[in-house]
Design an enzyme around this catalytic site. Structure first.
Site, PDB file in Angstrom:
ATOM      1  N   GLU A 124       0.828  -1.213   0.000  1.00 22.60           N
ATOM      2  CA  GLU A 124       0.000   0.000   0.000  1.00 22.60           C
ATOM      3  C   GLU A 124       0.862   1.263   0.000  1.00 22.60           C
ATOM      4  O   GLU A 124       0.619   2.222   0.727  1.00 22.60           O
ATOM      5  CB  GLU A 124      -0.978  -0.018   1.184  1.00 22.60           C
ATOM      6  CG  GLU A 124      -1.932  -1.214   1.136  1.00 22.60           C
ATOM      7  CD  GLU A 124      -3.001  -1.186   2.232  1.00 22.60           C
ATOM      8  OE1 GLU A 124      -2.904  -0.345   3.148  1.00 22.60           O
ATOM      9  OE2 GLU A 124      -3.945  -2.009   2.155  1.00 22.60           O
ATOM     10  N   GLU A 277      -5.936  -8.386  -0.462  1.00 28.55           N
ATOM     11  CA  GLU A 277      -6.606  -8.481   0.837  1.00 28.55           C
ATOM     12  C   GLU A 277      -8.095  -8.218   0.648  1.00 28.55           C
ATOM     13  O   GLU A 277      -8.478  -7.297  -0.064  1.00 28.55           O
ATOM     14  CB  GLU A 277      -6.083  -7.434   1.832  1.00 28.55           C
ATOM     15  CG  GLU A 277      -4.666  -7.588   2.289  1.00 28.55           C
ATOM     16  CD  GLU A 277      -4.281  -6.473   3.269  1.00 28.55           C
ATOM     17  OE1 GLU A 277      -5.196  -5.747   3.739  1.00 28.55           O
ATOM     18  OE2 GLU A 277      -3.080  -6.332   3.558  1.00 28.55           O
TER      19      GLU A 277
END
Length: 368
Positions: A124, A277
């Site tokens: 991220e 995810e």
């Protein structure tokens, strides 16, 4: 749901896309799990790998490249994703020797006995661009990916994909899906990333959580996104995108297709998607509505059934697309900060027993 001005987008996603995806993504029935370790009460790595096998997990994603875990995965029928830490990115981007060293130590020391299939560079990275260091890491992301890929390719290895997982906070708009667009401030990083991922036939990894979209909608408007739609209760509710006429039966497809359209607006209409995810919290603070074992069990079982379907259903904008998917997470992680939901995404308790029943094979939802 917030309304935005519509932009007409042609459905230009190539007809041969699905054939490419099937040939490169591996078995569609193999669901993955994220093995995070930010807890002081977790089972040993050896016990954890045993539990992965008992659960019939097909893939596992690590947030590092831990040698003990990779050694324990040797000879196991589990595909593995390993991660280059964010703070290693700039060094690797600037120095091919560091990239070579990383690959030799973390990939070649274990491959092929350990079935490493993905190297994820950073985690991220584009969610944090507020400091000079953050911006430098963002600029170095694609050069680091390129160097890691070059080293792997130089070894004659063709079955390891290199990419990076990004969070949905990269999006400026997600609704309706056809209006999906990336935040203006990250587009300078997104174009070279998409170009490289597309050119190497890798995957664009997304961390995508319908729970957060539903929860935020509920906080803003009590009649926002319905729980049925967020929990993938397909058929209970539909939404038709007014610009494309595509019909959506769940929130996950809407979120994924918003990224598909955002990529298309930058000229990349056939980049393959993977879910790094996703999941649903089973417990939270008193004001974190919807975080329950029942909802978590329903979401994850519905997700597995959706992603293991044969033939693959894909999304409305990408019918038939295989989407490698990793559920978050294997365990609750009690050393995470923030609201209670941050520490309650696990499928397993610290003693290895299930928090709730989930069937990783997708062959039917188990009874309570």
């Amino acid at each position: 749901m917030e309304s935005h001005k519509l932009t007409k987008m042609p459905l230009v996603f190539l007809s041969f896309f699905c054939l490419i995806a099937i040939s490169t993504a591996g078995p569609s029935s193999r669901i993955g799990i994220n093995y995070g370790r930010l807890g002081n009460n977790l089972p040993s790595p050896a016990r954890s790998i045993e539990l992965l096998q008992n659960m019939n997990v097909g893939r596992v994603k690590l947030y590092d490249a831990d040698h003990e875990i990779l050694h324990l995965l040797s000879g196991k029928n589990i595909d593995v994703a390993i991660t280059v830490a964010n703070d290693e990115i700039s060094g690797i981007a600037a120095n091919q020797h560091l990239a070579d060293q990383w690959v030799y130590e973390h990939v070649l020391a274990h491959y092929p006995n350990t079935r490493i299939r993905f190297v994820l560079v950073g985690n991220e990275v584009l969610s944090s661009t507020g400091t000079a260091q953050d911006l430098q890491i963002a600029r170095d992301l694609v050069p680091a990916i390129r160097r890691i890929k070059n080293t792997i390719k130089a070894q004659g290895i063709r079955n390891i994909k290199v990419g990076t997982p990004l969070a949905m906070d990269m999006m400026e708009t997600t609704f309706p899906p056809s209006n999906g667009s990336f935040k203006p401030e990250i587009r300078e990083f997104m174009v070279p990333l998409l170009k490289y991922v597309n050119g190497t036939r890798s995957f664009f990894f997304l961390d995508v959580y319908p729970y957060f979209a539903w929860s935020e909608s509920r906080a803003e408007n009590h009649t926002g996104i319905s729980l049925d739609f967020a929990l993938l209760r397909s058929g209970n509710e539909t939404y038709t995108d007014p610009a494309t006429g595509l019909v959506y039966t769940d929130l996950l497809d809407q979120m994924l297709d918003s990224v598909v359209y955002a990529m298309a607006k930058l000229g990349y209409d056939d980049v393959m998607l993977a879910i790094g995810e996703t999941g649903w919290p089973h417990e939270g603070d008193s004001d974190e509505y919807g975080a329950s074992r029942e909802n978590a069990a329903e979401f994850n079982n519905n997700l597995i059934k959706k992603m293991t379907g044969v033939p693959s259903t894909g999304t409305p904008a990408r019918p038939g697309m295989i989407i490698p998917t990793f559920i978050f997470s294997m365990y609750d992680e009690n050393q995470k900060y923030g609201p209670a939901t941050e520490r309650h995404w696990g499928l397993l308790n610290p003693d290895g027993s299930p928090v709730y029943q989930v069937n990783m094979t997708g062959k039917g939802i188990p009874s309570d």
